[in-house]
Design a protein around this motif. Sequence first.
Motif, PDB file in Angstrom:
ATOM      1  N   ASN A  98       0.755  -1.248  -0.102  1.00 56.52           N
ATOM      2  CA  ASN A  98      -0.040   0.065   0.103  1.00 56.52           C
ATOM      3  C   ASN A  98       0.915   1.273   0.172  1.00 56.52           C
ATOM      4  O   ASN A  98       0.494   2.352   0.244  1.00 56.52           O
ATOM      5  CB  ASN A  98      -1.083   0.035   1.243  1.00 56.52           C
ATOM      6  CG  ASN A  98      -0.138  -0.068   2.667  1.00 56.52           C
ATOM      7  OD1 ASN A  98       1.011   0.025   2.649  1.00 56.52           O
ATOM      8  ND2 ASN A  98      -0.942  -0.329   3.541  1.00 56.52           N
ATOM      9  N   ASP A 101       1.259   3.591   3.188  1.00 58.18           N
ATOM     10  CA  ASP A 101       0.331   4.578   3.462  1.00 58.18           C
ATOM     11  C   ASP A 101      -0.304   4.330   4.794  1.00 58.18           C
ATOM     12  O   ASP A 101      -0.966   3.206   5.002  1.00 58.18           O
ATOM     13  CB  ASP A 101      -0.726   4.576   2.370  1.00 58.18           C
ATOM     14  CG  ASP A 101      -1.667   5.437   2.541  1.00 58.18           C
ATOM     15  OD1 ASP A 101      -1.830   6.195   3.575  1.00 58.18           O
ATOM     16  OD2 ASP A 101      -2.593   5.680   1.800  1.00 58.18           O
ATOM     17  N   SER A 104      -4.576   3.834   4.641  1.00 54.69           N
ATOM     18  CA  SER A 104      -5.124   3.078   3.908  1.00 54.69           C
ATOM     19  C   SER A 104      -5.436   1.516   4.235  1.00 54.69           C
ATOM     20  O   SER A 104      -6.668   1.252   3.840  1.00 54.69           O
ATOM     21  CB  SER A 104      -4.313   2.730   2.699  1.00 54.69           C
ATOM     22  OG  SER A 104      -3.098   1.792   2.869  1.00 54.69           O
ATOM     23  N   GLN A 105      -4.904   0.978   5.350  1.00 55.33           N
ATOM     24  CA  GLN A 105      -5.293  -0.295   5.750  1.00 55.33           C
ATOM     25  C   GLN A 105      -5.424  -0.404   7.168  1.00 55.33           C
ATOM     26  O   GLN A 105      -4.515  -0.955   8.015  1.00 55.33           O
ATOM     27  CB  GLN A 105      -4.125  -1.319   5.375  1.00 55.33           C
ATOM     28  CG  GLN A 105      -4.204  -1.284   3.872  1.00 55.33           C
ATOM     29  CD  GLN A 105      -5.318  -1.951   3.067  1.00 55.33           C
ATOM     30  OE1 GLN A 105      -6.193  -2.581   3.833  1.00 55.33           O
ATOM     31  NE2 GLN A 105      -5.083  -2.031   1.741  1.00 55.33           N
ATOM     32  N   TYR A 130       5.837  -5.621   5.895  1.00 49.77           N
ATOM     33  CA  TYR A 130       4.838  -4.918   6.580  1.00 49.77           C
ATOM     34  C   TYR A 130       5.411  -4.456   7.952  1.00 49.77           C
ATOM     35  O   TYR A 130       6.185  -5.019   8.637  1.00 49.77           O
ATOM     36  CB  TYR A 130       3.586  -5.664   6.535  1.00 49.77           C
ATOM     37  CG  TYR A 130       3.539  -6.735   7.532  1.00 49.77           C
ATOM     38  CD1 TYR A 130       3.044  -6.522   8.867  1.00 49.77           C
ATOM     39  CD2 TYR A 130       4.018  -8.033   7.173  1.00 49.77           C
ATOM     40  CE1 TYR A 130       2.913  -7.644   9.804  1.00 49.77           C
ATOM     41  CE2 TYR A 130       4.057  -9.136   8.081  1.00 49.77           C
ATOM     42  CZ  TYR A 130       3.576  -8.899   9.358  1.00 49.77           C
ATOM     43  OH  TYR A 130       3.609  -9.807  10.345  1.00 49.77           O
TER      44      TYR A 130
END
Length: 671
Positions: A98, A101, A104-105, A130
């Motif tokens: 992503n 960002d 966004s999640q 991640y």
Amino acid sequence: MAKRKTTTSPSTPAPAETEQPVQPTQALESSSEPTQSDVPATYSRFTEFDIYLFRAGKHQKLYEKFGSHVVDYNGVTGTYFAVWAPSAKYVSVIGNFNGWDKGSQPLNVRWDSSGIWEAFIPNIGNGETYKYFIVNQNGREVEKGDPYAHLWEVPPKTASVIRDTYYEWQDQDWMTNRKAKNALNAPYSVYEMHLASWRRDPSEPERELSYGEIGDALVPYLQDMGFTHVEFMPVMQYPYAPSWGYQITGYYAPSSRFGTPQEFMRLVERLHQAGIGVILDWVPSHFPGDAHGLYEFDGSHLYEHPDPRKGYHPDWKSYIFNYGRPEVRSFLLSNALFWLDRCHADGLRVDAVASMLYLDYSRNAGEWEPNEFGGRENLDAISLFKEINEAIYENFPDTQTIAEESTAFPGVSRPVYTGGLGFGMKWMMGWMNDTLRYFERDPAFRKFHQDNLTFSTVYAFTENFMLPLSHDEVVYGKQSLVGKMPGDEWQRFANLRLLFSYMFTHSGSKLLFMGGEFGQTSEWKFDSSLDWHLLDYAPHKGMAACVKALNHLYRNEPAMYERSYTADGFEWIDTSDRENSIITYCRNGNNPSDTLLIVLNMTPIPRSDYRIGVPAAGAYHEVFNSDSTDYYGSGVTNSSPVQSEDVSWHGRSQSIRLNVPPLGATVLKIG
């Protein structure tokens, strides 16, 4: 934040467990951060019983719940994320997928006040990097790796990587029969090693070998040398190489320096297929303050104790787990079981146990707070050890836990139901210190210090002791083992062969750090290979041959191991010949015919026709002599059987006369 590597393609996940939908999680809104009210509810891996166990400090398999798990949900493949962050007001997953960002999640916070945040994110899988972006109640922002990740980027990169631990094991024969190999009445000779510095390719000395390359060389080497077990210094993910692995950030991940979790499992499997047990160093005593690690994980003192008198370690400049917090206890309990469950480890050697047991460890007056009864014992750590050991021996009764504990704390290796801590074995640090102090002395003065050798049997059977000559004894200016020995080259090697002979014939299991077995002359260096070229030279080649012979003697003679932890397995013959610095003793097995007679000469003067009282009449055959020319010795041996005589000696009705080698050990057996 620095850019990460590009996204790798998600791999096919392992077969997923069936997951059940639960109540929708509540969104935690903030006027300054993205809201989660629009995030669709997803399933959770947590049941109400999981939450109860987690919050009670009793959960044993949190690695099946927390972390990142590739699953199929509603016909879509994706990854479920779960993280414990009770002080957070916003949590999201950031990664290559992503663009890192932060908004966004986002994850959902559970409705049950457990402090768990979770979400299913579609269309990402194994191989994705991640981190968790966390904002706490005071607005502080942190980016953290996943405490339950099974793979991390190779240091100095610090992101977690989605990875499962699925592996089709092929070590069933070992796992079925290992109870006999790990038992207290079995030979237990451990080779301690540091993966990064055991061996390197001479053409690429800066490159660490992979798990596979290590296995190619290690498995046949250990088989040939006769060690029954190998102990790996910490293999868990650690960011700083000079910590030797004892400053861990990824407690549920084999180090990515050497490969993937499955490649580590293959190494364990290969060792098992060769009949070699695997012990892992485990470090529940402290963790580093790296920004991506456990320290101040959700902006608060989550894993570490908030009081620096209990939460900061002055020696290692690191942080101490809050052993009284139930969720932290569940983290550590699950972690201990993880390595036995998913990685088929045969035991855990627990580091720095003494630092956990005592509140005043390495602290001056006023720098620690007594427990509720006014004592210095850490009651929370003590109860945690008991719970972990009980859980291990309940779930994996054919394994061992081994405590590195340097004090006289009672009952370390005694069962919990008798008031002990429940470990299977304990390092015999007193034996190690006394033995090295003795052997470092000039042989001319050893006659004044015989008690350094004989005192160990005063307390040898109060615990299930392991005799350690570990990495700690060959660093920080202490010299290598052979470097500690006095005399010229021949005497130094003879002294070390004699020390090893004393170690292997003494009661208890054995541990030897890598390099000692061939007389490494320089101190251990964590960033370079052992000096394997030394095996081209006779003294080192002889030393390796001697250790190999001792291992095989230990494994082949029941008297050496059947009664290692009971007083009837060891019997002094004579400790009074201080002038000649000779001591004699017997090792006894279950069968009297297996009894071994051991004679140690601590001076460089050979003794001929030396009379010794023996336990029974008969012919005594020499089954080992450290002065053999095969071992770079002088060859003072007893090649023919020595017949006992009706001459009373040392309180025995029978005695023998034999040649006692200089700085040598002789082991004889009636037959």
